[in-house]
Scaffold this motif. Sequence first.
Motif, mmCIF file in Angstrom:
data_model
loop_
_atom_site.group_PDB
_atom_site.id
_atom_site.type_symbol
_atom_site.label_atom_id
_atom_site.label_comp_id
_atom_site.label_asym_id
_atom_site.label_seq_id
_atom_site.Cartn_x
_atom_site.Cartn_y
_atom_site.Cartn_z
ATOM 1 N N GLU A 1 50.852 24.500 46.518
ATOM 2 C CA GLU A 1 50.999 25.017 45.161
ATOM 3 C C GLU A 1 52.136 26.025 45.057
ATOM 4 O OE1 GLU A 1 47.622 26.822 43.396
ATOM 5 O OE2 GLU A 1 46.398 25.018 43.420
ATOM 6 N N GLU A 2 52.740 26.016 43.887
ATOM 7 C CA GLU A 2 53.668 27.063 43.490
ATOM 8 C C GLU A 2 52.954 28.425 43.539
ATOM 9 O OE1 GLU A 2 55.402 28.464 39.103
ATOM 10 O OE2 GLU A 2 54.039 26.754 39.325
ATOM 11 N N PHE A 3 53.625 29.427 44.040
ATOM 12 C CA PHE A 3 53.067 30.784 44.055
ATOM 13 C C PHE A 3 53.244 31.397 42.671
ATOM 14 C CE2 PHE A 3 53.610 35.381 44.607
ATOM 15 C CZ PHE A 3 52.415 35.694 45.243
ATOM 16 N N MET A 4 52.139 31.845 42.081
ATOM 17 C CA MET A 4 52.182 32.450 40.755
ATOM 18 C C MET A 4 52.142 33.971 40.879
ATOM 19 S SD MET A 4 49.714 30.001 38.415
ATOM 20 C CE MET A 4 48.234 30.183 39.431
ATOM 21 N N THR A 5 52.851 34.655 40.005
ATOM 22 C CA THR A 5 52.832 36.117 39.985
ATOM 23 C C THR A 5 52.078 36.602 38.757
ATOM 24 O OG1 THR A 5 54.953 36.211 38.816
ATOM 25 C CG2 THR A 5 55.015 36.276 41.227
ATOM 26 N N GLY A 6 51.423 37.741 38.920
ATOM 27 C CA GLY A 6 50.650 38.324 37.834
ATOM 28 C C GLY A 6 49.401 38.977 38.383
ATOM 29 N N GLU A 7 48.472 39.285 37.504
ATOM 30 C CA GLU A 7 47.213 39.903 37.905
ATOM 31 C C GLU A 7 46.090 38.873 37.780
ATOM 32 O OE1 GLU A 7 44.880 44.095 36.919
ATOM 33 O OE2 GLU A 7 47.013 43.884 36.482
ATOM 34 N N GLU A 8 45.217 38.837 38.787
ATOM 35 C CA GLU A 8 44.128 37.858 38.787
ATOM 36 C C GLU A 8 42.918 38.386 38.022
ATOM 37 O OE1 GLU A 8 42.966 35.795 42.330
ATOM 38 O OE2 GLU A 8 44.913 36.171 43.285
ATOM 39 N N VAL A 9 42.241 37.469 37.339
ATOM 40 C CA VAL A 9 41.010 37.772 36.608
ATOM 41 C C VAL A 9 40.014 36.659 36.865
ATOM 42 C CG1 VAL A 9 39.966 37.973 34.303
ATOM 43 C CG2 VAL A 9 42.104 39.157 34.789
ATOM 44 N N SER A 10 38.759 37.027 37.006
ATOM 45 C CA SER A 10 37.672 36.040 37.086
ATOM 46 C C SER A 10 37.021 35.944 35.714
ATOM 47 C CB SER A 10 36.624 36.480 38.115
ATOM 48 O OG SER A 10 37.196 36.604 39.398
ATOM 49 N N PHE A 11 36.925 34.725 35.190
ATOM 50 C CA PHE A 11 36.314 34.519 33.875
ATOM 51 C C PHE A 11 35.178 33.518 33.999
ATOM 52 C CE2 PHE A 11 36.246 32.127 29.778
ATOM 53 C CZ PHE A 11 35.696 33.148 29.008
ATOM 54 N N PHE A 12 34.081 33.794 33.296
ATOM 55 C CA PHE A 12 32.878 32.975 33.399
ATOM 56 C C PHE A 12 32.463 32.446 32.026
ATOM 57 C CE2 PHE A 12 33.116 35.879 36.859
ATOM 58 C CZ PHE A 12 32.727 35.149 37.965
ATOM 59 N N ALA A 13 32.023 31.199 31.998
ATOM 60 C CA ALA A 13 31.521 30.577 30.780
ATOM 61 C C ALA A 13 30.348 29.672 31.151
ATOM 62 C CB ALA A 13 32.615 29.776 30.083
ATOM 63 N N ILE A 14 29.407 29.528 30.230
ATOM 64 C CA ILE A 14 28.198 28.734 30.467
ATOM 65 C C ILE A 14 28.258 27.475 29.609
ATOM 66 C CG2 ILE A 14 25.670 28.729 30.458
ATOM 67 C CD1 ILE A 14 26.692 30.881 32.270
ATOM 68 N N PHE A 57 30.887 27.893 34.602
ATOM 69 C CA PHE A 57 32.285 27.770 35.015
ATOM 70 C C PHE A 57 32.735 29.128 35.524
ATOM 71 C CE2 PHE A 57 32.395 24.245 31.910
ATOM 72 C CZ PHE A 57 33.108 23.297 32.623
ATOM 73 N N PHE A 58 33.281 29.155 36.721
ATOM 74 C CA PHE A 58 33.911 30.352 37.264
ATOM 75 C C PHE A 58 35.389 30.002 37.388
ATOM 76 C CE2 PHE A 58 34.121 33.021 41.493
ATOM 77 C CZ PHE A 58 35.224 33.715 40.992
ATOM 78 N N ALA A 59 36.177 30.494 36.436
ATOM 79 C CA ALA A 59 37.602 30.192 36.412
ATOM 80 C C ALA A 59 38.375 31.361 37.008
ATOM 81 C CB ALA A 59 38.074 29.925 34.983
ATOM 82 N N GLY A 60 39.058 31.103 38.108
ATOM 83 C CA GLY A 60 39.987 32.083 38.638
ATOM 84 C C GLY A 60 41.304 31.934 37.901
ATOM 85 N N LEU A 61 41.762 32.996 37.271
ATOM 86 C CA LEU A 61 42.936 32.943 36.412
ATOM 87 C C LEU A 61 44.031 33.866 36.930
ATOM 88 C CD1 LEU A 61 41.103 33.341 32.980
ATOM 89 C CD2 LEU A 61 41.844 31.183 34.014
ATOM 90 N N MET A 62 45.285 33.472 36.708
ATOM 91 C CA MET A 62 46.420 34.345 36.937
ATOM 92 C C MET A 62 47.038 34.658 35.577
ATOM 93 S SD MET A 62 48.106 35.947 39.318
ATOM 94 C CE MET A 62 47.993 35.056 40.884
ATOM 95 N N LEU A 63 47.139 35.941 35.272
ATOM 96 C CA LEU A 63 47.763 36.350 34.016
ATOM 97 C C LEU A 63 49.267 36.475 34.268
ATOM 98 C CD1 LEU A 63 45.176 39.028 32.784
ATOM 99 C CD2 LEU A 63 45.151 36.534 32.515
ATOM 100 N N THR A 64 49.974 35.380 34.070
ATOM 101 C CA THR A 64 51.398 35.324 34.354
ATOM 102 C C THR A 64 52.197 35.776 33.133
ATOM 103 O OG1 THR A 64 51.878 33.100 33.532
ATOM 104 C CG2 THR A 64 50.851 33.261 35.723
ATOM 105 N N PRO A 65 53.499 36.037 33.306
ATOM 106 C CA PRO A 65 54.334 36.374 32.141
ATOM 107 C C PRO A 65 54.359 35.255 31.098
ATOM 108 C CG PRO A 65 55.450 36.994 34.176
ATOM 109 C CD PRO A 65 54.235 36.205 34.573
ATOM 110 N N GLN A 66 54.040 34.037 31.518
ATOM 111 C CA GLN A 66 54.019 32.894 30.584
ATOM 112 C C GLN A 66 52.636 32.680 29.962
ATOM 113 O OE1 GLN A 66 55.233 32.495 33.934
ATOM 114 N NE2 GLN A 66 57.222 33.159 33.122
ATOM 115 N N GLY A 67 51.676 33.521 30.312
ATOM 116 C CA GLY A 67 50.322 33.370 29.783
ATOM 117 C C GLY A 67 49.333 33.064 30.892
#
Length: 425
Positions: free
Chosen positions: A184-197, A267-277
């Motif tokens: 995978e491409e290395f993404m830059t930004g801050e990581e967030v864990s988001f949960f949905a049922i 759903f446990f979505a690991g997200l990267m908050l990149t400059p592109q969203g």
Amino acid sequence: MNILLIGSGGREHALAWRLSQSPSCEKLFASPGNPGIADHAECVAVDPADHGAVLAFCLDRNIGFVVIGPEAPLVDGLGDSLRAAGIKVFGPNANAAILEGSKGFVKDLCARENIPTAAYARHSDKAAALAELPRFGLPVVIKADGLAAGKGVIIAETEAEARDAIEHMFSGGFGSAGAEVVIEEFMTGEEVSFFAISDGRNVVPFGSAQDHKRVGDGDTGPNTGGMGAYSPAPIFSAALEAEVMERIIRPTVSAMARDGRPYSGVFFAGLMLTPQGPRLIEYNCRFGDPECQVLMMRFEGDLVELLLAAASEGGLSGADRPALSDEAALTVVMAAKGYPGTPEKGSPITIGDVGDARIFHAGTVVKDGQLVASGGRVLNVTARGASVGAAQIAAYAAVDAIDFPGGFCRRDIGWREVAREKAAG
């Protein structure tokens, strides 16, 4: 209703604590459980890999609902076996748990559904994987496709590290999980864990958190299963949540249902908050650990009612989002010395006056009447506060009330948000 909870860690202790508070919970069993879970449930020895034994136990004890905590039994199809016998289950069937069981599957789904994520390639041939490396640049992310107990992701800073990671995976370093690799491409930004049922058709947001994977203060040292977490993640605004629900979560729910893989569970979505969203890093098919602990500290509803709704087709239709406290929660993992390598087991633990904090057991046993460490991550010391900084102070005050000579913890959990709070005055 009699309920069976599958699992033995800090995540399951937090779930047991909340499940046992529900008016719908007549009797809670946990397999195998741990000494902390035993305060809320009767712990029993039933092997989740033996589906017949689990089903026999459920029939014998008149279990009406099974909550599966860890990912391995879900990927293994325990939910399928129980549902086939008419028992309600929280957690996806195996063909939907593939969202965690195969990283390559998720990447292909994202490409097909235009879900924002990192550029990637997947290979089951070592030579082809090595040949693909140059187009990704450095750093680059190398992932074992299958379940690797949270350890199958390597961020390679050099070409030599990337090649070594691929060689290690294809040589069986992660067992069958590394039979295929994802680059995978290395993404830059801050990581967030988001949960949905989700109930397979409908989905409601549950909450956000940020965890700390590195073993040492200042995010140094090797990656772990998680050394602490806090919730909510204030950097994850309501606008970002709405964007993630619209561009990532709902398209996934629709695609899985359309493909005959309806996803019922969390759903446990690991997200990267990149400059592109926001972009998806990966999905997990269960609550995070230790994120579940801080989410359960903030949850203010009836957990059995919520999870049962998700376990029923269409059960979340028209449902409001679950109620979470406006207060922040923060958890500090106390681990055994040697973790994330070989942990020192058997060290005695004495828990003193921790005030309003809660201690979720993750790797403990009672031996000769004494609580002792039995795993890598041992305790989750969890507290609430008006801010992340206030929750941090309360959690570390509780840490200091615990005598655990064979343990250690990070002393800076929540540091990013505490710094932002201080900067904001």
